[in-house]
Enzyme design. Structure first.
Site, PDB file in Angstrom:
ATOM      1  N   LYS A 218     -10.503  -5.355  -5.120  1.00 51.85           N
ATOM      2  CA  LYS A 218     -11.600  -4.947  -4.876  1.00 51.85           C
ATOM      3  C   LYS A 218     -10.863  -2.894  -5.787  1.00 51.85           C
ATOM      4  O   LYS A 218     -11.768  -2.134  -6.071  1.00 51.85           O
ATOM      5  CB  LYS A 218     -12.470  -4.045  -4.057  1.00 51.85           C
ATOM      6  CG  LYS A 218     -12.169  -3.641  -3.113  1.00 51.85           C
ATOM      7  CD  LYS A 218     -13.414  -3.631  -1.832  1.00 51.85           C
ATOM      8  CE  LYS A 218     -12.992  -4.471  -0.367  1.00 51.85           C
ATOM      9  NZ  LYS A 218     -12.134  -4.265   0.670  1.00 51.85           N
TER      10      LYS A 218
ATOM     11  N   LYS B 219      -3.465 -11.485  -6.292  1.00 56.48           N
ATOM     12  CA  LYS B 219      -5.002 -11.378  -6.146  1.00 56.48           C
ATOM     13  C   LYS B 219      -5.742 -10.796  -6.967  1.00 56.48           C
ATOM     14  O   LYS B 219      -5.949  -9.257  -7.239  1.00 56.48           O
ATOM     15  CB  LYS B 219      -4.522 -11.691  -4.926  1.00 56.48           C
ATOM     16  CG  LYS B 219      -5.759 -11.085  -3.461  1.00 56.48           C
ATOM     17  CD  LYS B 219      -5.094 -10.191  -1.752  1.00 56.48           C
ATOM     18  CE  LYS B 219      -5.876  -8.869  -2.450  1.00 56.48           C
ATOM     19  NZ  LYS B 219      -6.232  -8.430  -0.756  1.00 56.48           N
TER      20      LYS B 219
ATOM     21  N   LYS C   2       0.737  -1.401   0.083  1.00 54.69           N
ATOM     22  CA  LYS C   2       0.038  -0.216   0.010  1.00 54.69           C
ATOM     23  C   LYS C   2       0.811   1.269  -0.029  1.00 54.69           C
ATOM     24  O   LYS C   2       0.295   1.983  -0.668  1.00 54.69           O
ATOM     25  CB  LYS C   2      -1.195   0.414   1.352  1.00 54.69           C
ATOM     26  CG  LYS C   2      -1.715  -1.533   1.004  1.00 54.69           C
ATOM     27  CD  LYS C   2      -3.217  -0.636   0.919  1.00 54.69           C
ATOM     28  CE  LYS C   2      -4.559  -1.510   0.605  1.00 54.69           C
ATOM     29  NZ  LYS C   2      -5.269  -1.538   1.376  1.00 54.69           N
TER      30      LYS C   2
HETATM   31  P1  ATP Z   1      -8.564  -3.395  -0.740  1.00 57.06           P
HETATM   32  O1  ATP Z   1      -8.186  -3.841  -2.449  1.00 57.06           O
HETATM   33  O2  ATP Z   1      -9.554  -2.189  -0.092  1.00 57.06           O
HETATM   34  O3  ATP Z   1      -7.100  -3.587   0.420  1.00 57.06           O
HETATM   35  P2  ATP Z   1      -9.439  -6.289  -0.330  1.00 57.06           P
HETATM   36  O4  ATP Z   1     -10.349  -6.496  -1.240  1.00 57.06           O
HETATM   37  O5  ATP Z   1      -8.438  -7.249   0.117  1.00 57.06           O
HETATM   38  O6  ATP Z   1      -9.441  -4.919  -0.247  1.00 57.06           O
HETATM   39  P3  ATP Z   1     -10.105  -6.510   2.742  1.00 57.06           P
HETATM   40  O7  ATP Z   1     -11.292  -5.959   2.398  1.00 57.06           O
HETATM   41  O8  ATP Z   1      -8.973  -5.706   2.930  1.00 57.06           O
HETATM   42  O9  ATP Z   1     -10.584  -7.160   0.756  1.00 57.06           O
HETATM   43  O10 ATP Z   1     -10.993  -8.190   2.923  1.00 57.06           O
HETATM   44  C1  ATP Z   1     -11.668  -8.241   3.038  1.00 57.06           C
HETATM   45  C2  ATP Z   1     -10.977 -10.212   3.203  1.00 57.06           C
HETATM   46  O11 ATP Z   1     -11.306 -10.396   2.278  1.00 57.06           O
HETATM   47  C3  ATP Z   1      -9.955 -10.502   4.214  1.00 57.06           C
HETATM   48  O12 ATP Z   1     -10.703 -11.420   5.189  1.00 57.06           O
HETATM   49  C4  ATP Z   1      -9.358 -11.176   2.883  1.00 57.06           C
HETATM   50  O13 ATP Z   1      -8.292 -11.875   3.315  1.00 57.06           O
HETATM   51  C5  ATP Z   1     -10.191 -11.745   2.401  1.00 57.06           C
HETATM   52  N1  ATP Z   1      -9.805 -11.492   1.005  1.00 57.06           N
HETATM   53  C6  ATP Z   1      -9.687 -10.279  -0.108  1.00 57.06           C
HETATM   54  N2  ATP Z   1      -9.367 -10.093  -0.724  1.00 57.06           N
HETATM   55  C7  ATP Z   1      -9.250 -11.595  -1.441  1.00 57.06           C
HETATM   56  C8  ATP Z   1      -8.921 -12.144  -2.212  1.00 57.06           C
HETATM   57  N3  ATP Z   1      -8.778 -12.485  -3.511  1.00 57.06           N
HETATM   58  N4  ATP Z   1      -9.466 -14.245  -2.221  1.00 57.06           N
HETATM   59  C9  ATP Z   1      -9.405 -14.474  -1.074  1.00 57.06           C
HETATM   60  N5  ATP Z   1      -9.860 -13.880  -0.410  1.00 57.06           N
HETATM   61  C10 ATP Z   1      -9.309 -12.645  -0.282  1.00 57.06           C
END
Ligand code: ATP
Ligand code: LTN
Length: 333
Positions: free
Chosen positions: A199, A196, A114
């Site tokens: 969003k 990964k 980040k």
């Molecule tokens: P950002 O992109 O805003 O950093 P993010 O999409 O990574 O956010 P978070 O809110 O940080 O989402 O994560 C919420 C939950 O979803 C956490 O338990 C995280 O491990 C899970 N998660 C996020 N992305 C994935 C993915 N690609 N596959 C599986 N689990 C995920």
């Protein structure tokens, strides 16, 4: 015997992706009717580590609350609340900060990532993010934390801080266990299966948003990057794209990877991709309808959050009192 506690949270940083659903929420749903008392939070304070537009931020909180409700994480079965409504989270963060070393925060993969993607806003909150997360968890005597694989390192820190505190003072915190499902803990980008699904990805074709309509879902899966073979077979190293689609299909249908492979043996990638898209749409479209219904009554959502916060406050107050007493803070509330 005291019942076991499960705690998890998601940031209201935008519309959730299929990765969030599979890696986190689908496991929460599975664990809801087990021996665990479940507590789910909306980690709004974490979200502030990245710049937010105030109007959009508030809307994202409602959206995430409605998503929880639409996924049947209903307030009769679990506590769910807004992190910022329970002030003990930030109080405990301060206490834990005093036993955290800067080096262990600077080493965190998410902090490094980040800091690169938001190089114009490398703030203390971004670095301290895992300590706030540790506080979320430790405040509720949590036994189990279901998260996606990317959160494993943060959970490790929560365990270390709990042990460090217990060793320095007296046994105060339970050491939480991660729950990281074998299948679906890391859903990959549809456009770059080595990355990964996220969003915040600028390429909209790389992720399925929980708000995507059926046509968009089909279009995005059709464009998903695969390989030059035509065999639907799980091999995460040499066939990362197809393996990712197999994982998605398997979680959305409840079939095993082996069953899914067999189902598509002899079929081309085109047929397979359409079936994956349909399996995803079958779950997401009804979920969207339920979410829209909840969003049409913001008063109801606010009420649910308020009731949840009251229950969480009660537990958090007991814990912070215990922590303050242990440290020798003269607690006068
Ligand atoms: P950002 O992109 O805003 O950093 P993010 O999409 O990574 O956010 P978070 O809110 O940080 O989402 O994560 C919420 C939950 O979803 C956490 O338990 C995280 O491990 C899970 N998660 C996020 N992305 C994935 C993915 N690609 N596959 C599986 N689990 C995920
Ligand atoms: N940092 C987590 C969200 C989160 C969390 C938590 C998860 C905040 N507090 C406590 C589990 C337990 C993320 O997924 N980005």
């Amino acid at each position: 015997m005291e019942s076991k506690i499960l705690f998890s949270a998601i940031q209201p940083s935008g519309i959730l992706t299929l990765g969030n659903y599979i890696g986190a929420i689908s496991n929460w749903i599975k664990l809801l009717d087990t021996e665990y008392n479940c507590i789910f939070s909306i980690a709004d304070l974490h979200t502030l580590t990245v710049k937010q537009d105030p109007v959009q931020f508030k809307q994202n909180v409602f959206d995430l609350a409605a998503t929880y409700l639409a996924c049947d994480l209903n307030p009769d079965k679990c506590i769910f609340f807004l992190q910022s409504s329970v002030h003990q989270h930030t109080e405990l963060t301060w206490i834990l900060n005093t036993i955290t070393y800067p080096g262990e925060l600077q080493r965190m993969t998410q902090f490094k990532d980040k800091s690169k993607s938001h190089s114009d806003n490398i703030n203390m909150g971004l670095m301290d993010y895992p300590v706030l997360m540790a506080s979320d968890i430790l405040l509720y005597n949590t036994n189990l934390v279901p998260v996606g694989a990317d959160q494993k390192q943060h959970l490790e820190l929560a365990r270390n801080l709990a042990e460090r505190f217990n060793n320095r003072y007296t046994d105060t915190f339970i050491i939480p266990e991660p729950y990281i499902s074998e299948n679906g803990a890391k859903i990959m980008s549809l456009q770059n299966p080595d990355k990964k699904m996220s969003k915040s990805d600028a390429n909209l074709n790389s992720f399925i948003s929980l708000n995507d309509d059926e046509n968009t879902i089909i279009k995005k899966f059709k464009k998903a990057v695969t390989d030059s073979e035509n065999e639907v077979r799980y091999d995460a190293i040499n066939k990362a794209g197809i393996s990712n689609l197999l994982t998605i299909y398997s979680v959305m249908t409840g079939k095993t990877i082996k069953e899914s492979e067999n189902e598509f043996s002899g079929h081309g990638y085109g047929v397979f991709k359409t079936s994956v898209a349909e399996a995803v749409a079958e779950v997401l479209i009804p979920l969207q309808k339920r979410k829209t219904q909840f969003l049409s009554d913001k008063g109801y959502i606010e009420n649910v959050l308020k009731n949840g916060a009251e229950k969480a406050l009660d537990k958090a107050e007991k814990k912070i009192k215990q922590v303050y007493n242990t440290i020798g803070i003269l607690y006068q509330k």
